[in-house]
Design a protein around this motif. Structure first.
Motif, PDB file in Angstrom:
ATOM      1  N   SER A 103      14.071   5.742  -2.783  1.00 10.54           N
ATOM      2  CA  SER A 103      14.134   5.929  -1.332  1.00 10.54           C
ATOM      3  C   SER A 103      13.613   4.695  -0.597  1.00 10.54           C
ATOM      4  N   MET A 104      12.631   4.010  -1.165  1.00 12.87           N
ATOM      5  CA  MET A 104      12.128   2.781  -0.549  1.00 12.87           C
ATOM      6  C   MET A 104      13.195   1.686  -0.558  1.00 12.87           C
ATOM      7  N   LEU A 105      13.984   1.635  -1.603  1.00 15.84           N
ATOM      8  CA  LEU A 105      15.058   0.645  -1.672  1.00 15.84           C
ATOM      9  C   LEU A 105      16.166   0.973  -0.677  1.00 15.84           C
ATOM     10  N   VAL A 132      21.605   0.142  19.345  1.00 16.79           N
ATOM     11  CA  VAL A 132      22.224   0.511  18.071  1.00 16.79           C
ATOM     12  C   VAL A 132      21.312   0.128  16.908  1.00 16.79           C
ATOM     13  N   ALA A 133      20.733  -1.078  16.986  1.00 15.96           N
ATOM     14  CA  ALA A 133      19.837  -1.547  15.925  1.00 15.96           C
ATOM     15  C   ALA A 133      18.636  -0.628  15.768  1.00 15.96           C
ATOM     16  N   SER A 134      18.074  -0.192  16.884  1.00 18.02           N
ATOM     17  CA  SER A 134      16.898   0.679  16.838  1.00 18.02           C
ATOM     18  C   SER A 134      17.242   2.042  16.233  1.00 18.02           C
ATOM     19  N   ALA A 135      18.398   2.563  16.579  1.00 18.17           N
ATOM     20  CA  ALA A 135      18.819   3.858  16.023  1.00 18.17           C
ATOM     21  C   ALA A 135      19.000   3.762  14.508  1.00 18.17           C
ATOM     22  N   ILE A 136      19.575   2.663  14.047  1.00 19.87           N
ATOM     23  CA  ILE A 136      19.771   2.466  12.610  1.00 19.87           C
ATOM     24  C   ILE A 136      18.425   2.381  11.889  1.00 19.87           C
ATOM     25  N   MET A 137      17.471   1.650  12.470  1.00 22.96           N
ATOM     26  CA  MET A 137      16.149   1.526  11.851  1.00 22.96           C
ATOM     27  C   MET A 137      15.441   2.882  11.773  1.00 22.96           C
ATOM     28  N   SER A 138      15.622   3.708  12.789  1.00 21.46           N
ATOM     29  CA  SER A 138      15.004   5.029  12.775  1.00 21.46           C
ATOM     30  C   SER A 138      15.550   5.880  11.637  1.00 21.46           C
ATOM     31  N   ILE A 139      16.857   5.775  11.401  1.00 21.51           N
ATOM     32  CA  ILE A 139      17.462   6.505  10.278  1.00 21.51           C
ATOM     33  C   ILE A 139      16.852   6.027   8.959  1.00 21.51           C
ATOM     34  N   GLY A 140      16.660   4.721   8.842  1.00 20.55           N
ATOM     35  CA  GLY A 140      16.062   4.170   7.634  1.00 20.55           C
ATOM     36  C   GLY A 140      14.661   4.706   7.381  1.00 20.55           C
ATOM     37  N   PRO A 151      12.344   7.486   3.214  1.00 22.31           N
ATOM     38  CA  PRO A 151      11.151   7.620   2.375  1.00 22.31           C
ATOM     39  C   PRO A 151      10.156   8.647   2.913  1.00 22.31           C
ATOM     40  N   TRP A 152      10.225   8.925   4.205  1.00 22.21           N
ATOM     41  CA  TRP A 152       9.343   9.948   4.772  1.00 22.21           C
ATOM     42  C   TRP A 152       9.632  11.307   4.137  1.00 22.21           C
ATOM     43  N   LEU A 153      10.905  11.626   3.996  1.00 20.01           N
ATOM     44  CA  LEU A 153      11.288  12.917   3.433  1.00 20.01           C
ATOM     45  C   LEU A 153      11.361  12.905   1.905  1.00 20.01           C
ATOM     46  N   ALA A 154      11.583  11.717   1.318  1.00 21.90           N
ATOM     47  CA  ALA A 154      11.710  11.628  -0.154  1.00 21.90           C
ATOM     48  C   ALA A 154      10.921  10.414  -0.648  1.00 21.90           C
ATOM     49  N   PRO A 155       9.621  10.564  -0.871  1.00 22.16           N
ATOM     50  CA  PRO A 155       8.771   9.430  -1.264  1.00 22.16           C
ATOM     51  C   PRO A 155       8.966   9.001  -2.722  1.00 22.16           C
ATOM     52  N   THR A 156      10.007   8.241  -2.971  1.00 22.79           N
ATOM     53  CA  THR A 156      10.285   7.716  -4.311  1.00 22.79           C
ATOM     54  C   THR A 156      10.603   6.232  -4.219  1.00 22.79           C
ATOM     55  N   TYR A 165       0.823  -1.202   0.000  1.00 21.90           N
ATOM     56  CA  TYR A 165       0.000   0.000   0.000  1.00 21.90           C
ATOM     57  C   TYR A 165       0.863   1.262   0.000  1.00 21.90           C
ATOM     58  N   VAL A 166       1.985   1.257   0.734  1.00 27.87           N
ATOM     59  CA  VAL A 166       2.878   2.421   0.755  1.00 27.87           C
ATOM     60  C   VAL A 166       3.415   2.691  -0.649  1.00 27.87           C
ATOM     61  N   CYS A 167       3.834   1.615  -1.329  1.00 28.92           N
ATOM     62  CA  CYS A 167       4.369   1.783  -2.692  1.00 28.92           C
ATOM     63  C   CYS A 167       3.279   2.279  -3.655  1.00 28.92           C
ATOM     64  N   GLN A 168       2.066   1.795  -3.463  1.00 29.30           N
ATOM     65  CA  GLN A 168       0.977   2.189  -4.360  1.00 29.30           C
ATOM     66  C   GLN A 168       0.467   3.598  -4.042  1.00 29.30           C
ATOM     67  N   LYS A 169       0.187   3.861  -2.776  1.00 30.24           N
ATOM     68  CA  LYS A 169      -0.583   5.046  -2.413  1.00 30.24           C
ATOM     69  C   LYS A 169       0.245   6.201  -1.844  1.00 30.24           C
ATOM     70  N   TYR A 170       1.464   5.925  -1.415  1.00 27.00           N
ATOM     71  CA  TYR A 170       2.332   7.000  -0.921  1.00 27.00           C
ATOM     72  C   TYR A 170       3.396   7.352  -1.960  1.00 27.00           C
ATOM     73  N   ILE A 171       3.988   6.290  -2.564  1.00 26.41           N
ATOM     74  CA  ILE A 171       4.999   6.516  -3.598  1.00 26.41           C
ATOM     75  C   ILE A 171       4.336   6.793  -4.946  1.00 26.41           C
ATOM     76  N   GLY A 172       3.158   6.173  -5.200  1.00 30.74           N
ATOM     77  CA  GLY A 172       2.425   6.422  -6.439  1.00 30.74           C
ATOM     78  C   GLY A 172       2.717   5.446  -7.555  1.00 30.74           C
ATOM     79  N   LEU A 173       3.083   4.190  -7.216  1.00 28.24           N
ATOM     80  CA  LEU A 173       3.393   3.189  -8.235  1.00 28.24           C
ATOM     81  C   LEU A 173       2.150   2.398  -8.616  1.00 28.24           C
TER      82      LEU A 173
END
Length: 426
Positions: free
Chosen positions: A336-338, A316-324, A328-333, A265-273
């Motif tokens: 960015s999803m990859l 450390v793992a949680s901090a890395i996931m937050s960066i990830g 896509p939040w700032l650049a919905p393409t 749904y994110v790829c379809q409705k947020y990214i627009g694919l």
């Protein structure tokens, strides 16, 4: 006597009282990997791709997000109850087959039936009911299988074996997304493949792992209704760290699945694919997650054992996931999803490598491992199920997935901070 006490908590298998041969360690590792690959592969193919895509065309007077949220919100009740129930029942089971083995095989068969019936149900009631049956069967397998880490694995190698457990989930989740994407335009064969996998999961697992020793009742212990009822009590004495681990894990899994559980749904409705492009993107993301997280999970478990630390890798793992999640939040393409999937895979791989080992380390009473690990695994189930409910609520209220990303970041980091307050583990 003192040396024996130290050894039992270190490199001695709790069930045999002897060091574990390397051949058995390999069989446990293979069993944990394959068990989690199979159930996660079948489950994610359906819940992440095939069922959401089917709901797009179901036309029962509800949005696809609302159908998915309804299915999960009721299913969670059965998942929560059955996880604790079967963990407690396996703790109290005695017989030649052991405590855990008798529950694992029938769980896979029940899950397979529930999965097939969900795939053909044409009403919301039918979808919800059969998905709940699947949750019962799934947790009939998971609760006793996770308890094996406490029952039979020496503490010295729990991080390593936990890594194999986590690797199986990572690979299974990724393969499930790939399988689901491959059958998105012809879902019926995809659902049937899932049914077969569900049915075989318990059977294959029991064949691979070393045979469980017979479970014999302790002196003076006899069956009674009161005894069984008392098995379901949540831990109270010395359980502070236990509940911190529960809440921390819940928040991390919740934040992770707010986006990963809605990939299509994110790829379809947020990214627009388009549907085809979205399915292809989900498949590529799954491949990235599988490869990257596999590498970091296999490395993270042994490193955690060598350092003797569990909390630092989780933070450390949680901090890395937050960066990830920021990408896509700032650049919905699509790109960015990859990138998001690659960064998330690093953090998720590290987290899954030590997660189960941390859970075993904070158990108040090893004799209640099945029940208590069942309660801790409620965080996993609860997080996976609440996430799409919250995400769908955000989408329905705002008409966009944009706010789901900062919400997920907040949940993941809150969970990491809570884990740091645990005292029983380093």
């Amino acid at each position: 006597m003192e040396e024996k006490t130290v050894a039992i908590g270190d490199d001695i298998a709790p069930d045999t009282g002897k060091p574990m041969p390397k051949s058995q360690m390999i069989r446990f590792a293979a069993g944990f990997i394959i068990f989690n690959i199979m159930w996660m592969m079948a489950g994610s193919a359906g819940s992440s791709v095939l069922l959401p895509n089917r709901f797009n065309d179901l036309n029962i007077g509800m949005t696809p997000e609302a159908i998915l949220a309804s299915m999960n919100s009721i299913g969670i009740i059965f998942a929560l109850i059955s996880n604790v129930v079967f963990g407690a029942l396996s703790d109290a089971t005695h017989g030649k087959l052991g405590k855990r083995t008798p529950w694992i095989i029938p769980g896979g068969i029940i899950a397979g039936i529930g999965y097939y019936m969900t795939s053909v149900a044409v009403t919301l009631t039918g979808i919800v009911a059969w998905w709940s049956v699947l949750q019962i069967g799934l947790n009939m397998m998971i609760a006793p299988c996770v308890a094996i880490l406490s029952d039979r694995i020496p503490q010295k190698i729990r991080g390593t074996l936990s890594a194999f457990y986590g690797v199986g989930q990572i690979v299974g989740q990724s393969l499930g997304a790939i399988i689901g994407a491959a059958f998105v335009t012809n879902p019926r064969p995809g659902f049937l493949v899932g049914v077969v996998i569900w049915v075989l999961t318990g059977i294959v697992t029991i064949i691979i792992i070393p045979k469980e020793l017979p479970a014999v009742a302790k002196d003076g212990e006899s069956f009674s209704v009161k005894q069984i009822v008392m098995q379901f009590r949540p831990p109270v004495k010395g359980a502070r760290d236990f509940y911190l681990a529960l809440v921390g894990r819940l928040l991390m899994i919740f934040g992770y699945n707010m986006i990963m559980g809605y990939q299509l749904y994110v790829c379809q409705k947020y990214i627009g694919l388009s549907t085809t492009d979205a399915a292809a993107t989900v498949s590529t993301m799954a491949t990235i997650v599988m490869v990257v997280s596999l590498i970091f999970a296999l490395a993270g478990g042994p490193i955690s054992d060598k350092l003797g630390k569990r909390k630092l890798p989780v933070f450390v793992a949680s901090a890395i996931m937050s960066i990830g999640l920021v990408v896509p939040w700032l650049a919905p393409t699509r790109t960015s999803m990859l990138i998001f999937s690659a960064i998330m895979a690093v953090g998720y791989g590290i987290y899954m490598a030590v997660d189960q080992a941390l859970n075993v380390d904070v158990l108040p009473n090893p004799d209640d491992a099945g029940k208590d690990l069942g309660i801790l695994n409620l965080a996993n189930t609860l997080g996976q199920v609440i996430a799409p409910i919250v995400t769908s609520s955000i989408v329905i209220a705002t008409g966009s997935y944009a706010l789901a990303f900062p919400s997920a970041i907040a949940a993941v980091m809150a969970g990491a901070v809570i884990i740091l307050f645990i005292k029983k583990a380093k």
